[in-house]
Scaffold this motif. Structure first.
Motif, mmCIF file in Angstrom:
data_model
loop_
_atom_site.group_PDB
_atom_site.id
_atom_site.type_symbol
_atom_site.label_atom_id
_atom_site.label_comp_id
_atom_site.label_asym_id
_atom_site.label_seq_id
_atom_site.Cartn_x
_atom_site.Cartn_y
_atom_site.Cartn_z
ATOM 1 N N LEU A 1 6.462 7.793 5.175
ATOM 2 C CA LEU A 1 5.090 8.688 5.496
ATOM 3 C C LEU A 1 3.810 7.810 5.147
ATOM 4 C CD1 LEU A 1 6.200 12.351 4.887
ATOM 5 C CD2 LEU A 1 6.169 10.976 7.238
ATOM 6 N N ALA A 2 3.926 7.167 3.817
ATOM 7 C CA ALA A 2 2.793 6.679 3.351
ATOM 8 C C ALA A 2 2.512 5.216 4.207
ATOM 9 C CB ALA A 2 2.967 6.121 1.961
ATOM 10 N N ILE A 3 3.372 4.570 4.660
ATOM 11 C CA ILE A 3 3.500 3.366 5.457
ATOM 12 C C ILE A 3 2.681 3.753 6.871
ATOM 13 C CG2 ILE A 3 4.624 1.882 6.797
ATOM 14 C CD1 ILE A 3 6.542 1.794 4.276
ATOM 15 N N ILE A 4 3.297 5.104 7.579
ATOM 16 C CA ILE A 4 2.732 5.566 8.877
ATOM 17 C C ILE A 4 1.208 5.743 8.679
ATOM 18 C CG2 ILE A 4 2.805 7.208 10.622
ATOM 19 C CD1 ILE A 4 5.937 7.234 10.244
ATOM 20 N N GLU A 5 0.968 6.647 7.351
ATOM 21 C CA GLU A 5 -0.518 7.142 7.011
ATOM 22 C C GLU A 5 -1.400 5.870 7.154
ATOM 23 O OE1 GLU A 5 -2.839 10.097 4.329
ATOM 24 O OE2 GLU A 5 -0.539 10.141 4.297
ATOM 25 N N GLU A 6 -0.742 4.703 6.437
ATOM 26 C CA GLU A 6 -1.561 3.584 6.053
ATOM 27 C C GLU A 6 -1.900 2.754 7.521
ATOM 28 O OE1 GLU A 6 -2.487 -0.488 6.292
ATOM 29 O OE2 GLU A 6 -0.403 0.036 6.645
ATOM 30 N N ILE B 1 -4.888 3.306 -1.372
ATOM 31 C CA ILE B 1 -3.792 3.682 -2.130
ATOM 32 C C ILE B 1 -4.222 4.872 -2.904
ATOM 33 C CG2 ILE B 1 -2.659 3.140 -4.317
ATOM 34 C CD1 ILE B 1 -2.759 -0.114 -3.415
ATOM 35 N N VAL B 2 -5.326 4.980 -3.414
ATOM 36 C CA VAL B 2 -5.778 6.310 -4.211
ATOM 37 C C VAL B 2 -5.908 7.508 -2.961
ATOM 38 C CG1 VAL B 2 -7.694 7.438 -5.259
ATOM 39 C CG2 VAL B 2 -6.874 5.283 -5.954
ATOM 40 N N ALA B 3 -6.410 6.842 -1.868
ATOM 41 C CA ALA B 3 -6.822 8.261 -0.800
ATOM 42 C C ALA B 3 -5.367 8.440 -0.124
ATOM 43 C CB ALA B 3 -7.402 7.412 0.444
ATOM 44 N N ILE B 4 -4.433 7.759 -0.182
ATOM 45 C CA ILE B 4 -3.160 8.413 0.475
ATOM 46 C C ILE B 4 -2.441 9.072 -0.458
ATOM 47 C CG2 ILE B 4 -0.718 7.646 1.439
ATOM 48 C CD1 ILE B 4 -2.248 5.084 2.769
ATOM 49 N N GLY B 5 -2.642 8.403 -1.699
ATOM 50 C CA GLY B 5 -1.613 9.055 -2.873
ATOM 51 C C GLY B 5 -2.110 10.472 -3.255
ATOM 52 N N LEU B 6 -3.635 10.636 -3.066
ATOM 53 C CA LEU B 6 -3.983 12.022 -3.515
ATOM 54 C C LEU B 6 -3.811 13.206 -2.100
ATOM 55 C CD1 LEU B 6 -7.748 11.217 -5.097
ATOM 56 C CD2 LEU B 6 -5.602 12.181 -6.200
ATOM 57 N N SER B 7 -3.591 12.402 -1.099
ATOM 58 C CA SER B 7 -3.262 13.442 -0.103
ATOM 59 C C SER B 7 -1.654 13.584 -0.202
ATOM 60 C CB SER B 7 -3.514 12.631 1.333
ATOM 61 O OG SER B 7 -2.687 11.549 1.703
ATOM 62 N N ASN B 8 -0.778 13.025 -0.806
ATOM 63 C CA ASN B 8 0.294 13.576 -0.697
ATOM 64 C C ASN B 8 1.098 14.018 -2.180
ATOM 65 O OD1 ASN B 8 0.574 12.603 1.859
ATOM 66 N ND2 ASN B 8 0.897 10.368 1.197
ATOM 67 N N VAL C 1 0.737 -1.276 -0.099
ATOM 68 C CA VAL C 1 -0.028 -0.078 -0.162
ATOM 69 C C VAL C 1 0.838 1.185 0.113
ATOM 70 C CG1 VAL C 1 -1.653 1.335 1.363
ATOM 71 C CG2 VAL C 1 -1.806 -1.016 1.022
ATOM 72 N N GLY C 2 2.024 1.341 0.566
ATOM 73 C CA GLY C 2 2.562 2.373 0.863
ATOM 74 C C GLY C 2 3.479 2.654 -0.307
ATOM 75 N N ALA C 3 4.038 1.485 -1.150
ATOM 76 C CA ALA C 3 4.763 1.943 -2.342
ATOM 77 C C ALA C 3 3.902 2.230 -3.469
ATOM 78 C CB ALA C 3 5.445 0.567 -2.543
ATOM 79 N N MET C 4 2.828 1.781 -3.424
ATOM 80 C CA MET C 4 1.955 1.956 -4.700
ATOM 81 C C MET C 4 1.276 3.512 -4.259
ATOM 82 S SD MET C 4 1.647 -0.473 -6.846
ATOM 83 C CE MET C 4 0.169 0.011 -7.772
ATOM 84 N N ALA C 5 1.067 3.635 -3.247
ATOM 85 C CA ALA C 5 0.316 5.146 -2.931
ATOM 86 C C ALA C 5 1.432 6.216 -3.094
ATOM 87 C CB ALA C 5 -0.090 5.302 -1.515
ATOM 88 N N THR C 6 2.634 5.859 -2.750
ATOM 89 C CA THR C 6 3.970 6.671 -3.252
ATOM 90 C C THR C 6 4.221 6.915 -4.751
ATOM 91 O OG1 THR C 6 4.900 6.168 -1.136
ATOM 92 C CG2 THR C 6 6.158 7.139 -2.850
ATOM 93 N N ALA C 7 3.935 5.659 -5.379
ATOM 94 C CA ALA C 7 3.957 5.915 -6.816
ATOM 95 C C ALA C 7 3.072 6.622 -7.468
ATOM 96 C CB ALA C 7 4.084 4.329 -7.479
ATOM 97 N N PHE C 8 1.815 6.433 -6.985
ATOM 98 C CA PHE C 8 0.578 7.211 -7.584
ATOM 99 C C PHE C 8 0.789 8.440 -7.356
ATOM 100 C CE2 PHE C 8 -3.693 8.792 -6.850
ATOM 101 C CZ PHE C 8 -4.113 8.992 -8.021
ATOM 102 N N ALA C 9 1.360 9.012 -5.917
ATOM 103 C CA ALA C 9 1.387 10.503 -5.718
ATOM 104 C C ALA C 9 2.664 11.251 -6.427
ATOM 105 C CB ALA C 9 1.777 10.425 -4.244
ATOM 106 N N ILE C 10 3.717 10.355 -6.883
ATOM 107 C CA ILE C 10 4.763 10.931 -7.365
ATOM 108 C C ILE C 10 4.344 11.053 -8.964
ATOM 109 C CG2 ILE C 10 7.071 10.063 -8.591
ATOM 110 C CD1 ILE C 10 7.687 8.840 -6.067
ATOM 111 N N THR C 11 3.666 10.018 -9.543
ATOM 112 C CA THR C 11 3.065 10.132 -10.900
ATOM 113 C C THR C 11 2.163 11.348 -11.139
ATOM 114 O OG1 THR C 11 3.282 7.692 -11.480
ATOM 115 C CG2 THR C 11 1.918 8.985 -12.981
ATOM 116 N N LEU C 12 1.258 11.693 -10.196
ATOM 117 C CA LEU C 12 0.343 12.791 -10.228
ATOM 118 C C LEU C 12 1.024 14.021 -10.160
ATOM 119 C CD1 LEU C 12 -2.470 13.534 -10.706
ATOM 120 C CD2 LEU C 12 -2.781 13.310 -8.107
#
Length: 321
Positions: free
Chosen positions: A250-255, A186-193, A115-126
């Motif tokens: 931070l994404a791992i902690i947020e999850e 994943i989407v929620a954490i990514g959109l928040s970062n 979840v942390g890696a995918m959320a971070t990848a989504f946040a980086i891409t966006l």
């Protein structure tokens, strides 16, 4: 008569793998890494936890999420203690349902890292995409994107994630919510970062836009998309890599926070946050190990990744070496 100097130029030989390895070992980054004992320890701890999570289906002593393999008589078995009813012993003990804590931590780390890696990848891409567009075009587009980023940065990331998660739960049908819970998280954490990546890339893009190689590409008629992709993007990835490493922690902690609050992954696929939420229910009744070991694993994982991000920031910045 043939010129004796013709044809004598040495052919260009690509570097051998051993030569590339020697060059990497002689690089400033590797020198900085081996000169920092804290970074070496953080690397070892992070790699050990990541490998433990990836190889969990093959090295875990038990499958803690298989109800058929659980024995309620093994519940609340302390670490390194033989159960008085079944005679079984577990290195890190068991929880209230008889699940092996070591296996639960392995599988829980697997979900938290995914979840942390995918959320971070989504946040980086966006964030990188919007930052490139804002920094290169400027004007109204830049103003709109940056004002949205400023508004989002004025709220804690956990509140943004909770809001997005709540909206998604209201939109997704009830029979699909459990199967889609991880992707919604994943989407929620990514959109928040994404905003921090957008602001960093936007500033770097505005600097690169003024350089001669971008002007030359514009004069040659290269499409702006290709200019951003081929020329600008490679030159702005350094800060993104540093922020992304810290953002992973931070994404791992947020999850874990969302799962602890009960709005994260489903109970059938518990992460480290879910294990901590389960463990805190038994903390004051004497079963301390159910909370302690998942919490220590989460701390070690987040801290090691964060220390690697701090080292990478210093290693890539000559002024901080």
């Amino acid at each position: 008569m043939k010129n004796p100097t013709q044809g004598n130029a040495a052919p260009i030989v690509p570097p051998k793998p051993r030569g590339r390895l020697k060059a990497a070992l002689d690089s400033d980054i590797f020198y900085s890494w081996r000169r920092s004992p804290v970074t070496i320890v953080a690397t070892v701890v992070a790699l050990a936890l990541i490998l433990m999570a990836i190889l969990a289906p093959w090295i875990a002593p038990h499958n803690p999420f298989d109800p058929a393999s659980l024995n309620l008589m093994d519940g609340f078995t302390p670490p390194m203690t033989e159960n008085q009813f079944t005679g079984n012993s577990y290195s890190l003990g068991t929880d209230n349902q008889g699940r092996d804590m070591l296996s639960s931590i392995m599988y829980g780390s697997r979900i938290s890292l995914f979840v942390g890696a995918m959320a971070t990848a989504f946040a980086i891409t966006l964030g990188v995409s919007l930052g490139l567009v804002a920094g290169y075009n400027g004007g109204m587009i830049d103003g709109i994107i940056m004002r949205i980023a400023d508004i989002q940065l004025s709220f804690p990331g956990i509140l943004i994630a909770l809001l997005i998660f709540g909206i998604a739960r209201g939109v997704i049908p009830a029979n699909q919510q459990e199967s889609m819970a991880i992707w919604v998280l994943i989407v929620a954490i990514g959109l928040s970062n994404w905003a921090q990546f957008a602001r960093t890339v936007r500033g770097a893009t505005m600097v690169e836009r003024q350089k001669d190689y971008v002007s030359a590409a514009q004069i040659m008629g290269v499409h702006p998309f290709l200019i951003l992709l081929r020329h600008v993007l490679p030159n702005v990835l350094g800060p993104v890599l540093v922020i992304g490493t810290i953002g992973l922690a931070l994404a791992i902690i947020e999850e874990a926070t969302l799962s602890f609050l009960g709005v994260g992954v489903p109970p059938t696929q518990p992460s480290l946050g879910t294990l901590i939420r389960i463990g805190q229910q038994f903390l004051f009744s004497g079963e301390w190990w159910i909370l302690l070991f998942p919490a220590v694993t989460l701390i070690l994982l987040a801290l090691s990744v964060n220390l690697l991000g701090d080292w990478l920031r210093d290693a890539l910045n000559p002024k901080l070496r």
